[in-house]
Design a protein around this motif. Structure first.
Motif, mmCIF file in Angstrom:
data_model
loop_
_atom_site.group_PDB
_atom_site.id
_atom_site.type_symbol
_atom_site.label_atom_id
_atom_site.label_comp_id
_atom_site.label_asym_id
_atom_site.label_seq_id
_atom_site.Cartn_x
_atom_site.Cartn_y
_atom_site.Cartn_z
ATOM 1 N N UNK A 38 0.833 -1.204 0.000
ATOM 2 C CA UNK A 38 0.000 0.000 0.000
ATOM 3 C C UNK A 38 0.868 1.253 0.000
ATOM 4 N N UNK A 39 1.941 1.221 0.766
ATOM 5 C CA UNK A 39 2.863 2.366 0.794
ATOM 6 C C UNK A 39 3.492 2.592 -0.583
ATOM 7 N N UNK A 40 3.874 1.504 -1.236
ATOM 8 C CA UNK A 40 4.483 1.623 -2.561
ATOM 9 C C UNK A 40 3.477 2.146 -3.589
ATOM 10 N N UNK A 41 2.251 1.685 -3.470
ATOM 11 C CA UNK A 41 1.213 2.172 -4.369
ATOM 12 C C UNK A 41 0.992 3.666 -4.179
ATOM 13 N N UNK A 42 0.921 4.089 -2.928
ATOM 14 C CA UNK A 42 0.720 5.511 -2.645
ATOM 15 C C UNK A 42 1.895 6.338 -3.155
ATOM 16 N N UNK A 43 3.108 5.797 -3.057
ATOM 17 C CA UNK A 43 4.286 6.509 -3.551
ATOM 18 C C UNK A 43 4.195 6.714 -5.068
ATOM 19 N N UNK A 44 3.736 5.688 -5.775
ATOM 20 C CA UNK A 44 3.569 5.812 -7.232
ATOM 21 C C UNK A 44 2.517 6.869 -7.557
ATOM 22 N N UNK A 45 1.426 6.850 -6.833
ATOM 23 C CA UNK A 45 0.351 7.812 -7.098
ATOM 24 C C UNK A 45 0.804 9.243 -6.785
ATOM 25 N N UNK A 46 1.583 9.389 -5.713
ATOM 26 C CA UNK A 46 2.093 10.729 -5.397
ATOM 27 C C UNK A 46 3.049 11.218 -6.484
ATOM 28 N N UNK B 164 -1.776 -2.025 -7.604
ATOM 29 C CA UNK B 164 -3.171 -2.067 -7.160
ATOM 30 C C UNK B 164 -3.701 -3.488 -7.102
ATOM 31 N N UNK B 165 -3.348 -4.291 -8.106
ATOM 32 C CA UNK B 165 -3.756 -5.693 -8.100
ATOM 33 C C UNK B 165 -3.089 -6.457 -6.953
ATOM 34 N N UNK B 166 -1.807 -6.162 -6.736
ATOM 35 C CA UNK B 166 -1.073 -6.828 -5.657
ATOM 36 C C UNK B 166 -1.635 -6.446 -4.294
ATOM 37 N N UNK B 167 -2.019 -5.173 -4.142
ATOM 38 C CA UNK B 167 -2.624 -4.731 -2.887
ATOM 39 C C UNK B 167 -3.944 -5.447 -2.656
ATOM 40 N N UNK B 168 -4.725 -5.608 -3.735
ATOM 41 C CA UNK B 168 -5.995 -6.327 -3.606
ATOM 42 C C UNK B 168 -5.796 -7.766 -3.147
ATOM 43 N N UNK B 169 -4.827 -8.451 -3.738
ATOM 44 C CA UNK B 169 -4.532 -9.835 -3.334
ATOM 45 C C UNK B 169 -4.039 -9.886 -1.891
ATOM 46 N N UNK B 170 -3.172 -8.925 -1.548
ATOM 47 C CA UNK B 170 -2.631 -8.899 -0.187
ATOM 48 C C UNK B 170 -3.727 -8.628 0.829
ATOM 49 N N UNK B 171 -4.686 -7.783 0.459
ATOM 50 C CA UNK B 171 -5.791 -7.485 1.382
ATOM 51 C C UNK B 171 -6.664 -8.711 1.605
ATOM 52 N N UNK B 172 -6.894 -9.467 0.539
ATOM 53 C CA UNK B 172 -7.681 -10.699 0.678
ATOM 54 C C UNK B 172 -7.002 -11.667 1.652
ATOM 55 N N UNK B 173 -5.676 -11.822 1.515
ATOM 56 C CA UNK B 173 -4.936 -12.720 2.406
ATOM 57 C C UNK B 173 -4.923 -12.181 3.834
#
Length: 275
Positions: free
Chosen positions: A137-145, A178-187
Protein backbone atom coordinates in the motif's frame (compact mmCIF):
# COMPACT_ATOMS: atom_id res chain seq x y z
CA UNK A 1 4.75 -24.89 -2.93
CA UNK A 2 5.13 -27.36 -0.10
CA UNK A 3 7.48 -30.35 -0.20
CA UNK A 4 4.55 -32.73 -0.67
CA UNK A 5 3.11 -30.64 -3.49
CA UNK A 6 6.53 -30.54 -5.19
CA UNK A 7 6.84 -34.33 -5.02
CA UNK A 8 3.28 -34.83 -6.26
CA UNK A 9 3.99 -32.55 -9.22
CA UNK A 10 7.14 -34.56 -9.93
CA UNK A 11 5.06 -37.76 -9.80
CA UNK A 12 2.62 -36.34 -12.33
CA UNK A 13 5.50 -35.46 -14.64
CA UNK A 14 6.94 -38.94 -14.11
CA UNK A 15 3.63 -40.55 -15.06
CA UNK A 16 3.47 -38.39 -18.17
CA UNK A 17 7.04 -39.37 -19.10
CA UNK A 18 6.22 -43.05 -18.52
CA UNK A 19 3.15 -42.83 -20.77
CA UNK A 20 5.19 -41.12 -23.49
CA UNK A 21 7.95 -43.75 -23.28
CA UNK A 22 5.47 -46.58 -23.47
CA UNK A 23 3.78 -44.99 -26.48
CA UNK A 24 7.15 -44.57 -28.21
CA UNK A 25 8.29 -48.07 -27.34
CA UNK A 26 11.24 -46.76 -25.33
CA UNK A 27 12.88 -48.29 -22.27
CA UNK A 28 11.00 -47.36 -19.08
CA UNK A 29 13.36 -48.77 -16.44
CA UNK A 30 14.88 -45.42 -15.47
CA UNK A 31 11.49 -43.71 -15.42
CA UNK A 32 9.99 -46.45 -13.24
CA UNK A 33 12.97 -46.27 -10.88
CA UNK A 34 12.43 -42.53 -10.55
CA UNK A 35 8.74 -43.15 -9.88
CA UNK A 36 9.60 -45.60 -7.10
CA UNK A 37 12.05 -43.12 -5.61
CA UNK A 38 9.41 -40.38 -5.66
CA UNK A 39 6.91 -42.69 -3.93
CA UNK A 40 9.38 -43.33 -1.11
CA UNK A 41 10.16 -39.61 -0.89
CA UNK A 42 6.45 -38.74 -0.76
CA UNK A 43 5.80 -41.23 2.04
CA UNK A 44 8.70 -39.80 4.03
CA UNK A 45 7.41 -36.24 3.51
CA UNK A 46 3.89 -37.24 4.57
CA UNK A 47 5.24 -38.98 7.68
CA UNK A 48 7.28 -35.89 8.52
CA UNK A 49 4.20 -33.69 8.10
CA UNK A 50 2.15 -35.90 10.43
CA UNK A 51 4.94 -35.83 13.01
CA UNK A 52 5.20 -32.05 12.70
CA UNK A 53 1.45 -31.73 13.26
CA UNK A 54 1.66 -33.95 16.34
CA UNK A 55 4.54 -31.90 17.70
CA UNK A 56 2.61 -28.68 17.06
CA UNK A 57 -0.46 -30.09 18.83
CA UNK A 58 1.68 -31.17 21.79
CA UNK A 59 3.23 -27.70 21.93
CA UNK A 60 -0.25 -26.14 21.90
CA UNK A 61 -1.41 -28.41 24.73
CA UNK A 62 1.65 -27.51 26.79
CA UNK A 63 1.22 -23.80 26.09
CA UNK A 64 -2.47 -23.93 27.06
CA UNK A 65 -1.65 -25.80 30.27
CA UNK A 66 1.03 -23.27 31.21
CA UNK A 67 -1.26 -20.32 30.58
CA UNK A 68 -4.13 -22.05 32.41
CA UNK A 69 -1.94 -22.43 35.50
CA UNK A 70 -1.05 -18.73 35.38
CA UNK A 71 -4.69 -17.69 34.90
CA UNK A 72 -5.87 -19.86 37.80
CA UNK A 73 -3.15 -18.59 40.12
CA UNK A 74 -3.90 -14.98 39.22
CA UNK A 75 -7.67 -15.43 39.58
CA UNK A 76 -7.51 -17.35 42.84
CA UNK A 77 -5.01 -14.84 44.20
CA UNK A 78 -7.35 -11.96 43.43
CA UNK A 79 -10.25 -13.90 44.94
CA UNK A 80 -8.21 -14.61 48.06
CA UNK A 81 -7.49 -10.90 48.51
CA UNK A 82 -11.07 -9.79 47.85
CA UNK A 83 -12.51 -12.37 50.25
CA UNK A 84 -10.07 -11.83 53.10
CA UNK A 85 -11.80 -11.46 56.47
CA UNK A 86 -9.37 -10.40 59.19
CA UNK A 87 -12.16 -9.60 61.68
CA UNK A 88 -13.68 -13.04 61.18
CA UNK A 89 -10.31 -14.69 61.77
CA UNK A 90 -9.96 -12.73 65.00
CA UNK A 91 -13.47 -13.73 66.04
CA UNK A 92 -12.91 -17.41 65.31
CA UNK A 93 -9.38 -17.37 66.64
CA UNK A 94 -8.09 -19.26 63.64
CA UNK A 95 -6.89 -18.63 60.11
CA UNK A 96 -9.46 -19.14 57.41
CA UNK A 97 -8.71 -21.84 54.82
CA UNK A 98 -7.21 -20.66 51.56
CA UNK A 99 -9.54 -20.14 48.63
CA UNK A 100 -9.27 -22.92 46.06
CA UNK A 101 -10.34 -23.07 42.44
CA UNK A 102 -13.50 -25.10 41.88
CA UNK A 103 -14.40 -27.02 38.72
CA UNK A 104 -16.21 -24.08 37.13
CA UNK A 105 -13.30 -21.74 37.73
CA UNK A 106 -10.78 -24.26 36.39
CA UNK A 107 -12.89 -24.85 33.29
CA UNK A 108 -13.26 -21.12 32.65
CA UNK A 109 -9.52 -20.60 33.14
CA UNK A 110 -8.79 -23.40 30.67
CA UNK A 111 -11.08 -21.73 28.11
CA UNK A 112 -9.27 -18.42 28.57
CA UNK A 113 -5.90 -20.12 28.22
CA UNK A 114 -6.95 -21.93 25.05
CA UNK A 115 -8.38 -18.73 23.55
CA UNK A 116 -5.25 -16.79 24.44
CA UNK A 117 -2.96 -19.35 22.81
CA UNK A 118 -5.18 -19.46 19.71
CA UNK A 119 -5.10 -15.66 19.51
CA UNK A 120 -1.31 -15.64 19.69
CA UNK A 121 -1.17 -18.17 16.84
CA UNK A 122 -3.69 -16.20 14.81
CA UNK A 123 -1.76 -12.97 15.29
CA UNK A 124 1.50 -14.67 14.31
CA UNK A 125 -0.13 -16.00 11.13
CA UNK A 126 -1.74 -12.65 10.32
CA UNK A 127 1.30 -10.47 10.96
CA UNK A 128 3.30 -11.18 7.74
CA UNK A 129 0.19 -10.77 5.59
CA UNK A 130 -0.63 -7.48 7.30
CA UNK A 131 2.94 -6.26 6.87
CA UNK A 132 2.89 -7.23 3.19
CA UNK A 133 -0.36 -5.31 2.71
CA UNK A 134 1.05 -2.21 4.39
CA UNK A 135 4.28 -2.33 2.39
CA UNK A 136 2.48 -2.72 -0.94
CA UNK A 137 0.00 0.00 0.00
CA UNK A 138 2.86 2.37 0.79
CA UNK A 139 4.48 1.62 -2.56
CA UNK A 140 1.21 2.17 -4.37
CA UNK A 141 0.72 5.51 -2.65
CA UNK A 142 4.29 6.51 -3.55
CA UNK A 143 3.57 5.81 -7.23
CA UNK A 144 0.35 7.81 -7.10
CA UNK A 145 2.09 10.73 -5.40
CA UNK A 146 4.79 10.68 -8.09
CA UNK A 147 2.07 10.85 -10.75
CA UNK A 148 0.42 13.80 -8.96
CA UNK A 149 3.75 15.64 -8.74
CA UNK A 150 4.32 15.37 -12.49
CA UNK A 151 0.73 16.31 -13.29
CA UNK A 152 0.87 19.34 -10.97
CA UNK A 153 4.14 20.47 -12.47
CA UNK A 154 2.77 20.14 -15.99
CA UNK A 155 -0.42 22.00 -15.00
CA UNK A 156 1.79 24.85 -13.83
CA UNK A 157 3.39 25.01 -17.28
CA UNK A 158 6.56 23.07 -16.54
CA UNK A 159 6.64 20.19 -19.02
CA UNK A 160 9.55 17.81 -19.55
CA UNK A 161 10.27 15.60 -22.58
CA UNK A 162 10.21 12.47 -20.45
CA UNK A 163 6.89 13.24 -18.74
CA UNK A 164 4.73 11.10 -21.03
CA UNK A 165 6.96 8.08 -20.67
CA UNK A 166 7.36 8.61 -16.94
CA UNK A 167 3.61 8.92 -16.43
CA UNK A 168 2.97 5.80 -18.48
CA UNK A 169 5.49 3.80 -16.49
CA UNK A 170 4.18 5.11 -13.18
CA UNK A 171 0.59 4.35 -14.18
CA UNK A 172 1.55 0.80 -15.19
CA UNK A 173 3.34 0.33 -11.89
CA UNK A 174 0.35 1.72 -10.00
CA UNK A 175 -2.03 -0.62 -11.80
CA UNK A 176 0.16 -3.64 -11.06
CA UNK A 177 0.58 -2.60 -7.43
CA UNK A 178 -3.17 -2.07 -7.16
CA UNK A 179 -3.76 -5.69 -8.10
CA UNK A 180 -1.07 -6.83 -5.66
CA UNK A 181 -2.62 -4.73 -2.89
CA UNK A 182 -6.00 -6.33 -3.61
CA UNK A 183 -4.53 -9.84 -3.33
CA UNK A 184 -2.63 -8.90 -0.19
CA UNK A 185 -5.79 -7.49 1.38
CA UNK A 186 -7.68 -10.70 0.68
CA UNK A 187 -4.94 -12.72 2.41
CA UNK A 188 -4.79 -10.27 5.29
CA UNK A 189 -8.56 -10.37 5.79
CA UNK A 190 -8.59 -14.18 5.53
CA UNK A 191 -6.09 -14.46 8.39
CA UNK A 192 -7.59 -11.70 10.53
CA UNK A 193 -7.38 -12.50 14.26
CA UNK A 194 -10.65 -10.66 14.94
CA UNK A 195 -12.56 -13.89 15.60
CA UNK A 196 -9.82 -15.11 17.94
CA UNK A 197 -9.95 -11.79 19.82
CA UNK A 198 -13.71 -12.11 20.17
CA UNK A 199 -13.33 -15.68 21.45
CA UNK A 200 -10.84 -14.51 24.07
CA UNK A 201 -13.16 -11.69 25.17
CA UNK A 202 -16.01 -14.20 25.54
CA UNK A 203 -13.82 -16.58 27.54
CA UNK A 204 -12.61 -13.77 29.80
CA UNK A 205 -16.21 -12.67 30.43
CA UNK A 206 -17.10 -16.25 31.38
CA UNK A 207 -14.08 -16.39 33.70
CA UNK A 208 -15.21 -13.17 35.39
CA UNK A 209 -18.66 -14.67 35.96
CA UNK A 210 -17.10 -17.84 37.36
CA UNK A 211 -14.92 -15.73 39.65
CA UNK A 212 -17.95 -13.74 40.84
CA UNK A 213 -19.88 -16.93 41.57
CA UNK A 214 -16.88 -18.31 43.45
CA UNK A 215 -16.67 -15.05 45.42
CA UNK A 216 -20.34 -15.41 46.35
CA UNK A 217 -19.83 -18.98 47.55
CA UNK A 218 -16.83 -17.93 49.64
CA UNK A 219 -18.77 -15.02 51.14
CA UNK A 220 -21.70 -17.33 51.92
CA UNK A 221 -19.36 -19.71 53.75
CA UNK A 222 -17.99 -16.75 55.71
CA UNK A 223 -21.52 -15.79 56.78
CA UNK A 224 -22.23 -19.37 57.83
CA UNK A 225 -19.03 -19.39 59.88
CA UNK A 226 -20.12 -16.18 61.57
CA UNK A 227 -23.54 -17.71 62.23
CA UNK A 228 -21.93 -20.73 63.89
CA UNK A 229 -19.77 -18.47 66.06
CA UNK A 230 -22.76 -16.28 66.94
CA UNK A 231 -24.99 -19.20 67.93
CA UNK A 232 -22.19 -20.61 70.08
CA UNK A 233 -21.69 -17.26 71.83
CA UNK A 234 -25.48 -16.84 72.24
CA UNK A 235 -25.74 -20.23 73.95
CA UNK A 236 -22.91 -19.30 76.27
CA UNK A 237 -24.78 -16.10 77.16
CA UNK A 238 -27.99 -18.04 77.87
CA UNK A 239 -26.19 -20.60 80.03
CA UNK A 240 -24.36 -17.88 81.95
CA UNK A 241 -27.66 -16.01 82.50
CA UNK A 242 -29.42 -19.07 83.81
CA UNK A 243 -26.49 -19.73 86.13
CA UNK A 244 -27.24 -16.44 87.87
CA UNK A 245 -30.97 -17.07 88.06
CA UNK A 246 -32.23 -15.18 84.99
CA UNK A 247 -35.48 -16.66 83.65
CA UNK A 248 -35.09 -15.35 80.09
CA UNK A 249 -31.46 -14.45 79.53
CA UNK A 250 -31.90 -14.59 75.75
CA UNK A 251 -34.17 -11.56 75.92
CA UNK A 252 -31.20 -9.46 76.98
CA UNK A 253 -29.86 -9.62 73.43
CA UNK A 254 -31.46 -7.31 70.91
CA UNK A 255 -30.37 -7.72 67.29
CA UNK A 256 -29.84 -4.52 65.35
CA UNK A 257 -32.31 -3.72 62.56
CA UNK A 258 -29.57 -4.53 60.03
CA UNK A 259 -28.95 -7.91 61.65
CA UNK A 260 -32.66 -8.68 61.74
CA UNK A 261 -33.14 -7.79 58.09
CA UNK A 262 -30.06 -9.76 57.06
CA UNK A 263 -31.04 -13.00 58.81
CA UNK A 264 -34.62 -12.78 57.55
CA UNK A 265 -33.60 -12.44 53.92
CA UNK A 266 -34.28 -8.73 53.51
CA UNK A 267 -32.12 -6.06 51.97
CA UNK A 268 -30.04 -4.30 54.58
CA UNK A 269 -30.81 -0.58 54.56
CA UNK A 270 -28.07 1.57 53.09
CA UNK A 271 -26.25 -1.33 51.43
CA UNK A 272 -24.57 -0.26 48.21
CA UNK A 273 -21.66 -2.65 48.09
CA UNK A 274 -20.66 -5.12 45.40
CA UNK A 275 -18.95 -8.48 45.71
Amino acid sequence: MSTIQRIQTAQQNNQAALAAALAAGEDTAAIRAEGARLAVELQAAQDAEVEAERAAEAADVEAVDNVRTIVIERTVGALQVSSSAVELERLLGEQLPAVEADHELEHAAAQVARAQVMLEKAEAEHKPHRQQLLQLSDRLQAKRRAIEVIQSRRAAGDEQPTDSNDLAMLAADADALGLMVGDARIKSDATSPAAARAALATAEAALLQARNRAAFRVAKVRVEQIETAFVSAWRQMVEAGRAIGMSSPWSEFRATPEMTRAVTGQVVAGYRGQL
